[in-house]
Write a protein that holds these residues in place. Sequence first.
Motif, short mmCIF file in Angstrom:
data_model
loop_
_atom_site.label_atom_id
_atom_site.label_comp_id
_atom_site.label_asym_id
_atom_site.label_seq_id
_atom_site.Cartn_x
_atom_site.Cartn_y
_atom_site.Cartn_z
N UNK A 1 0.80 -1.24 -0.03
CA UNK A 1 -0.12 -0.09 -0.09
C UNK A 1 0.81 1.07 0.09
N UNK A 2 2.02 1.15 0.74
CA UNK A 2 2.89 2.27 0.69
C UNK A 2 3.54 2.61 -0.67
N UNK A 3 3.79 1.56 -1.44
CA UNK A 3 4.45 1.71 -2.63
C UNK A 3 3.19 2.24 -3.38
N UNK A 4 2.10 1.85 -3.62
CA UNK A 4 1.11 2.34 -4.44
C UNK A 4 0.72 3.89 -3.96
N UNK A 5 0.84 4.17 -2.71
CA UNK A 5 0.78 5.49 -2.30
C UNK A 5 1.73 6.52 -3.19
N UNK A 6 2.96 5.97 -3.29
CA UNK A 6 3.82 6.87 -3.79
C UNK A 6 4.13 6.54 -5.48
N UNK A 7 2.94 5.64 -6.05
CA UNK A 7 2.90 5.35 -7.40
C UNK A 7 4.00 4.49 -7.92
N UNK A 8 4.42 3.62 -6.94
CA UNK A 8 5.61 2.90 -7.24
C UNK A 8 5.31 1.58 -7.47
N UNK A 9 3.92 0.91 -7.53
CA UNK A 9 3.50 -0.36 -7.45
C UNK A 9 3.85 -0.91 -8.68
N UNK A 10 4.19 -0.35 -9.65
CA UNK A 10 4.51 -1.11 -10.96
C UNK A 10 5.87 -0.81 -11.33
N UNK A 11 6.59 -0.44 -10.49
CA UNK A 11 8.09 -0.19 -10.60
C UNK A 11 8.92 -1.25 -10.02
N UNK A 12 10.09 -1.54 -10.46
CA UNK A 12 11.30 -2.21 -9.73
C UNK A 12 11.66 -1.35 -8.60
N UNK A 13 11.39 -1.90 -7.71
CA UNK A 13 11.74 -0.98 -6.25
C UNK A 13 12.28 -2.05 -5.10
N UNK A 14 13.31 -1.65 -4.45
CA UNK A 14 13.62 -2.25 -3.22
C UNK A 14 13.18 -1.50 -2.03
N UNK A 15 12.84 -2.47 -0.85
CA UNK A 15 12.20 -1.68 0.19
C UNK A 15 12.97 -2.20 1.40
N UNK A 16 13.56 -1.19 2.11
CA UNK A 16 14.25 -1.65 3.28
C UNK A 16 13.45 -1.13 4.43
N UNK A 17 13.01 -1.89 5.61
CA UNK A 17 12.19 -1.45 6.90
C UNK A 17 13.08 -1.76 8.18
N UNK A 18 13.34 -0.78 8.76
CA UNK A 18 14.36 -0.95 9.87
C UNK A 18 15.49 -1.64 9.68
N UNK A 19 16.14 -1.22 8.54
CA UNK A 19 17.44 -1.64 8.18
C UNK A 19 17.40 -3.21 7.78
N UNK A 20 16.28 -3.62 7.36
CA UNK A 20 15.98 -5.21 6.91
C UNK A 20 15.39 -5.03 5.56
N UNK A 21 16.07 -5.45 4.52
CA UNK A 21 15.69 -5.61 3.10
C UNK A 21 14.44 -6.77 3.19
N UNK A 22 13.44 -6.12 2.63
CA UNK A 22 12.01 -6.89 2.46
C UNK A 22 11.99 -7.53 1.11
#
Length: 67
Positions: free
Chosen positions: A21-42
């Motif tokens: 939902x966060x990626x969708x909020x930033x219009x990144x849902x269809x892009x290649x993205x890497x997300x790190x949450x609290x220093x852990x790659x998801x």
Amino acid sequence: MKVRVNGKSIDLPDDILTIEQLLSHFHLENKLAIVEKNKEIIDRKTYKTRTINEGDQIEIVHFVGGG
């Protein structure tokens, strides 16, 4: 909910509860993205179920093509 995204403190709307939902909020849902949450790659496969909590630190790296 207040979180840090790419070093900036932001208030997220109440309906954003997951990484997906966060990626969708930033219009990144269809892009290649890497997300790190609290220093852990998801793992991308878990974006739909990984929740976001108050105070989380999230880094989003997405790739942009160009010449």
